[in-house]
Design a protein around this motif. Structure first.
Motif, short mmCIF file in Angstrom:
data_model
loop_
_atom_site.label_atom_id
_atom_site.label_comp_id
_atom_site.label_asym_id
_atom_site.label_seq_id
_atom_site.Cartn_x
_atom_site.Cartn_y
_atom_site.Cartn_z
N GLY A 5 -25.97 -7.64 -5.39
CA GLY A 5 -27.05 -8.41 -4.78
C GLY A 5 -26.62 -9.39 -3.72
N ALA A 6 -25.33 -9.49 -3.45
CA ALA A 6 -24.84 -10.41 -2.42
C ALA A 6 -24.17 -9.60 -1.31
N THR A 7 -24.43 -10.01 -0.08
CA THR A 7 -23.74 -9.47 1.07
C THR A 7 -22.83 -10.57 1.58
N ILE A 8 -21.55 -10.29 1.65
CA ILE A 8 -20.58 -11.26 2.13
C ILE A 8 -19.93 -10.65 3.37
N GLU A 9 -20.06 -11.35 4.49
CA GLU A 9 -19.55 -10.81 5.75
C GLU A 9 -18.27 -11.50 6.17
N PHE A 10 -17.26 -10.66 6.46
CA PHE A 10 -16.00 -11.10 7.02
C PHE A 10 -15.69 -10.19 8.20
N ASP A 11 -14.82 -10.63 9.10
CA ASP A 11 -14.41 -9.75 10.19
C ASP A 11 -13.66 -8.55 9.58
N ASP A 12 -13.60 -7.46 10.32
CA ASP A 12 -13.01 -6.22 9.80
C ASP A 12 -11.55 -6.38 9.37
N ARG A 13 -10.77 -7.16 10.09
CA ARG A 13 -9.35 -7.32 9.75
C ARG A 13 -9.21 -8.04 8.41
N THR A 14 -9.96 -9.10 8.22
CA THR A 14 -9.93 -9.81 6.93
C THR A 14 -10.42 -8.90 5.83
N LEU A 15 -11.53 -8.21 6.07
CA LEU A 15 -12.10 -7.32 5.05
C LEU A 15 -11.13 -6.21 4.66
N ALA A 16 -10.39 -5.68 5.63
CA ALA A 16 -9.42 -4.62 5.31
C ALA A 16 -8.34 -5.13 4.35
N HIS A 17 -7.89 -6.35 4.54
CA HIS A 17 -6.88 -6.93 3.66
C HIS A 17 -7.47 -7.24 2.28
N LEU A 18 -8.68 -7.77 2.25
CA LEU A 18 -9.36 -8.01 0.97
C LEU A 18 -9.57 -6.71 0.21
N HIS A 19 -9.93 -5.66 0.94
CA HIS A 19 -10.16 -4.34 0.34
C HIS A 19 -8.93 -3.89 -0.43
N VAL A 20 -7.76 -3.99 0.18
CA VAL A 20 -6.52 -3.56 -0.47
C VAL A 20 -6.28 -4.36 -1.76
N VAL A 21 -6.40 -5.68 -1.67
CA VAL A 21 -6.12 -6.54 -2.82
C VAL A 21 -7.14 -6.34 -3.94
N ILE A 22 -8.42 -6.31 -3.58
CA ILE A 22 -9.48 -6.16 -4.59
C ILE A 22 -9.41 -4.80 -5.27
N ILE A 23 -9.26 -3.75 -4.50
CA ILE A 23 -9.21 -2.40 -5.08
C ILE A 23 -8.00 -2.25 -5.99
N ASN A 24 -6.87 -2.83 -5.61
CA ASN A 24 -5.69 -2.76 -6.48
C ASN A 24 -5.95 -3.43 -7.82
N ARG A 25 -6.65 -4.55 -7.83
CA ARG A 25 -6.98 -5.23 -9.09
C ARG A 25 -7.99 -4.42 -9.90
N LEU A 26 -9.06 -3.99 -9.25
CA LEU A 26 -10.12 -3.27 -9.97
C LEU A 26 -9.62 -1.92 -10.49
N ARG A 27 -8.72 -1.29 -9.76
CA ARG A 27 -8.15 -0.01 -10.20
C ARG A 27 -7.42 -0.16 -11.53
N ARG A 28 -6.85 -1.34 -11.75
CA ARG A 28 -6.14 -1.62 -13.01
C ARG A 28 -7.09 -2.22 -14.06
N SER A 29 -8.40 -2.15 -13.79
CA SER A 29 -9.43 -2.69 -14.69
C SER A 29 -9.28 -4.19 -14.89
N GLU A 30 -8.84 -4.88 -13.85
CA GLU A 30 -8.69 -6.33 -13.90
C GLU A 30 -9.78 -6.98 -13.05
N GLY A 31 -10.53 -7.88 -13.66
CA GLY A 31 -11.50 -8.65 -12.91
C GLY A 31 -10.80 -9.79 -12.19
N LEU A 32 -11.50 -10.42 -11.28
CA LEU A 32 -10.94 -11.56 -10.56
C LEU A 32 -12.05 -12.37 -9.94
#
Length: 115
Positions: A5-32
């Motif tokens: 329900g939330a849209t959070i906007e970041f520039d593409d470069r920031t979002l690409a780095h967040l994507h890597v970090v977030i997906i790595n955590r979620l892939r291991r079933s870790e919330g953050l």
């Protein structure tokens, strides 16, 4: 980035780095938790969300080309995500990044009531 329900906007470069970090955590079933400074256009202040591996997250990039990934920035964000404060969105120089947050009319807690 769209999340429960939330849209959070970041520039593409920031979002690409967040994507890597977030997906790595979620892939291991870790919330953050993830926190950022809101842009003045979205009301200012700070925002924070809990990212759960049980709630889908959608990353939408404006550009068609993937930004280059800085391994040192990934390490900085990964250390932040593993800390007691959670992932604090910052640039390569450890400066907080401003994001724009838009909330849809949703019931709280998620999954209760109508949206």
């Amino acid at each position: 980035m769209l999340y429960d329900g939330a849209t959070i906007e970041f520039d593409d470069r920031t979002l690409a780095h967040l994507h890597v970090v977030i997906i790595n955590r979620l892939r291991r079933s870790e919330g953050l938790s993830m926190s950022w400074v809101d842009s003045v256009s979205s009301g200012g202040g700070r925002s924070s969300i809990w990212l759960s591996p049980h709630i889908p997250v959608y990353f939408k990039f404006d550009g068609g080309r993937a930004p280059s990934i800085d391994p040192e920035w990934i390490e900085l964000l990964t250390r932040s995500a593993a800390s007691s404060t959670g992932l604090i969105v910052m640039d390569e120089k450890s400066v907080p990044v401003r994001g724009s947050t838009y909330l849809q009319n949703r019931a709280w807690p998620p999954g209760h009531g109508t949206s």
